[in-house]
Design an enzyme around this catalytic site. Structure first.
Site, short mmCIF file in Angstrom:
data_model
loop_
_atom_site.label_atom_id
_atom_site.label_comp_id
_atom_site.label_asym_id
_atom_site.label_seq_id
_atom_site.Cartn_x
_atom_site.Cartn_y
_atom_site.Cartn_z
CD GLU A 48 -2.75 1.14 2.53
OE1 GLU A 48 -3.38 2.17 2.81
OE2 GLU A 48 -2.79 0.10 3.23
CG ASP A 59 -3.31 9.03 7.38
OD1 ASP A 59 -3.63 7.83 7.43
OD2 ASP A 59 -3.11 9.63 6.31
#
Length: 257
Positions: A48, A59
């Site tokens: 990824e 995040d």
């Protein structure tokens, strides 16, 4: 069979969950990024690739800091396309891009998907796009030859699971918590959520957000088809250690007993 489907099938044949490391593109610098990615791919089933973005709402601080550092080094969409192209020259394993939707729109969605596909990308993970809000964009990604991956959470209702999985062609990305990315010592019991997801799709289910090492990988592998690890690997890089060693431990722990 696509590279993504083949990677999950191969891991299943080895009685383990697929291992999916996340690395922020261009971090800590483009040369080191390519070196670390190639080392990761020796242990990984899929990779990824995070596209650096200025406002990564999903995040945690570790991945945010790596994205900030990459942006300061001038790693934008065009540079990430070239990094994908270079990685593809040295691997036949699936490469997926994790990107928020704003960079896609700013670049031009058709051009974005076409250029990444031409560079060798296999799929896109779009964490902040409810797919039913823009089905045409999903069609554009598929038309470019890219699999599409969307996120489900512990709070997802059966109706939402049914809707989201109808737009998924790669794998289902299941987040372990209703929060941001980051390594954690323990995961909640995700068995019931994975069971509900499997009522509506036969696509593989991977668990992310919280995989910190062997124990959490083992917990995820008991119920899911794949484990995604990101923050823990970036912390290893920040500490000057080789993240491939941690990924090897995670791969060993992902074996289903």
């Amino acid at each position: 069979m696509s590279r993504i489907a083949s990677a999950f099938a191969s891991a299943r044949e080895e009685n383990r969950a697929a291992v999916i490391p996340y690395l922020t593109a261009g971090y800590p610098d483009p040369e080191r990024y390519l070196q670390i990615s190639r080392e990761m791919l020796e242990q990984a089933d899929l990779l990824e690739i995070g596209l650096p973005y200025s406002d990564p709402l999903g995040d945690g601080p570790t991945i945010q800091s790596s994205g900030d550092a990459a942006l300061k080094k001038g790693i934008f969409t065009a540079q990430v396309i070239e990094l994908v192209r270079e990685l593809r020259q040295s691997t036949d394993k699936p490469l997926l891009l994790m990107t928020y939707i704003n960079p896609v729109i700013a670049y031009g969605s058709q051009r974005f998907f076409a250029n990444f596909a031409a560079a060798g990308l296999d799929g896109v993970i779009l964490p902040d796009l409810p797919p039913d809000e823009d089905p045409e964009l999903v069609k554009e990604a598929r038309a470019a030859g890219l699999d599409t991956v969307f996120l489900l959470a512990p709070t997802s209702t059966d109706e939402r699971i049914k809707t989201v999985t109808s737009y998924i062609s790669g794998f289902v990305y299941t987040v372990s918590v209703t929060g941001v990315t980051g390594a954690r010592d323990q995961l909640p019991d995700l068995g019931p959520l994975v069971e509900r997801i499997r009522r509506y799709t036969d696509k593989p289910v991977a668990i992310g957000f919280g995989i910190s090492g062997a124990e959490t990988a083992r917990q995820a592998a008991r119920v899911a088809d794949g484990v995604v690890v990101g923050s823990a690997l970036i912390r290893e890089i920040q500490a000057g250690r080789n993240p491939a060693a941690l990924l090897a431990e995670i791969r060993a722990a992902a074996r289903v007993e």
